[in-house]
Motif scaffolding. Sequence first.
Motif, short mmCIF file in Angstrom:
data_model
loop_
_atom_site.label_atom_id
_atom_site.label_comp_id
_atom_site.label_asym_id
_atom_site.label_seq_id
_atom_site.Cartn_x
_atom_site.Cartn_y
_atom_site.Cartn_z
N ASP A 28 -5.79 7.75 5.33
CA ASP A 28 -4.41 7.63 5.79
C ASP A 28 -3.87 9.01 6.15
O ASP A 28 -3.76 9.88 5.30
CB ASP A 28 -3.54 7.00 4.69
N ASP A 72 0.93 -2.35 0.46
CA ASP A 72 -0.04 -2.37 -0.64
C ASP A 72 0.63 -1.86 -1.91
O ASP A 72 0.94 -0.68 -2.03
CB ASP A 72 -1.23 -1.48 -0.27
N TYR A 74 4.02 5.03 1.06
CA TYR A 74 2.78 4.28 1.26
C TYR A 74 3.00 2.79 1.02
O TYR A 74 2.54 1.94 1.80
CB TYR A 74 1.70 4.81 0.34
N THR A 92 2.51 0.24 4.18
CA THR A 92 1.28 -0.56 4.15
C THR A 92 1.46 -1.90 3.48
O THR A 92 0.64 -2.81 3.68
CB THR A 92 0.16 0.21 3.42
#
Length: 422
Positions: free
Chosen positions: A414, A377, A371, A375
């Motif tokens: 997601d 993030d 992730y 992303t």
Amino acid sequence: MRMGAVVSQGAGKGCGVLYDGSSRAPVAVGPVMSLWQRQKNWWSEVVWKPKKAHSLEQLKYQYQVLTRNQVVTEANKNLLVETFRSIAEILIWGDQNDSRVFDFFLEKNMQQFFLKSLSQKCGRFVCLQLLQTLSILFENIRNETSIYYLLSNNHVNSLIVLRLDFSDEEVLAYYISFLKTLSFKLNTHTIHFFYNEHLRDFPLYTEAIKFFNHSESMVRIAVRTLTLNVFRVNDTQMLEYVCNKTAAPFFSNLVWFIGNNVIELDECLLSQAQLPFEQRQTGRTGGGQHLDHLYYIKDILCLGLDSLSSVLADQLLNRLLIPLYVFSLTDQSPFPEGQESPRISATLALFLLAQVFLVLSESDVVLPLAYVILTGDTSLSLPSLLTHSNPCQRKENTDDPLLSHQWSRLRDQDPLFSRPAL
């Protein structure tokens, strides 16, 4: 003494007075051993030593040898080494053929002689031979009752905590081999001989992990094997001790060791960029070491110990994979402004991340890492990154409102996280 002198035996044993043969005047007074006495002592050694190398009588004879040689000297060190070897052979034989052997061994508390000899700073030769003999002994004993005999009286734990000369690489190698051999005997019954739940003491484990980052690869491999053998034992109190007292510092040091090796590998590759490929041995070795560490981590995660896996995943993600590997692909820093952060080349970072995804499949590590990479993030890692407490001692992460909201949003929006595994 002139011709004609005679020996008169006195009242004292082994003493006599020398007289001149003609004048009968005393010449000397002192201890005298006749030829017959010498022959008698020599014959007693030959006659009373049992002929069978493997028998209870032979063990009794070796016990007498040990009782007469409790102090290690240059004169008797070879005799003691052979005696200990003989005892080990007799015990291995008795394990399968004669239970009286272990009864006598336990009755006479013969294991104390091993401990006494090693405690005397007996020298390198005796130390190596004793450690080797102990390893062979424990490796070849099969009967559980015999194992219990050997582990009783806490002599083994006393042997483990002895301060030997670990600056000698051969002594350390035999010592670690001995500890590894003991770890293969661990199960739900024998663990109580090693882990003291009242004192919260586990020397077999705590002494071994001190050498997890040793420069010698065989020592590091032996320590990893030992830790896996410990983690596999299904004992709640022992695993709780390992998780609460040792897991966080051990895994933190493990992750630091991996990261340090990676940084050294990066520096090596940069310095050798102009060299022919066949001369880049260090680079290939470094990549292999990283792969070995990943397989070790995978072995731990595959044990299914949630509390232990939580500590390891936390340390791995927030002290290695995200701050070093992922952030090396960007211009950002995982640390506050003004604080220097280590970095490696983007090429090496991608290569190492590929190894991570190749080896590890556990969702606790792979899903958050994927992730963050896909992303950009990194907020998911911040609560754990900024919290230095042991995850075993705090509530589940779902109790954190921020983190709970992020995971809910992640699962709802997601599609990556709707899959059971990558």
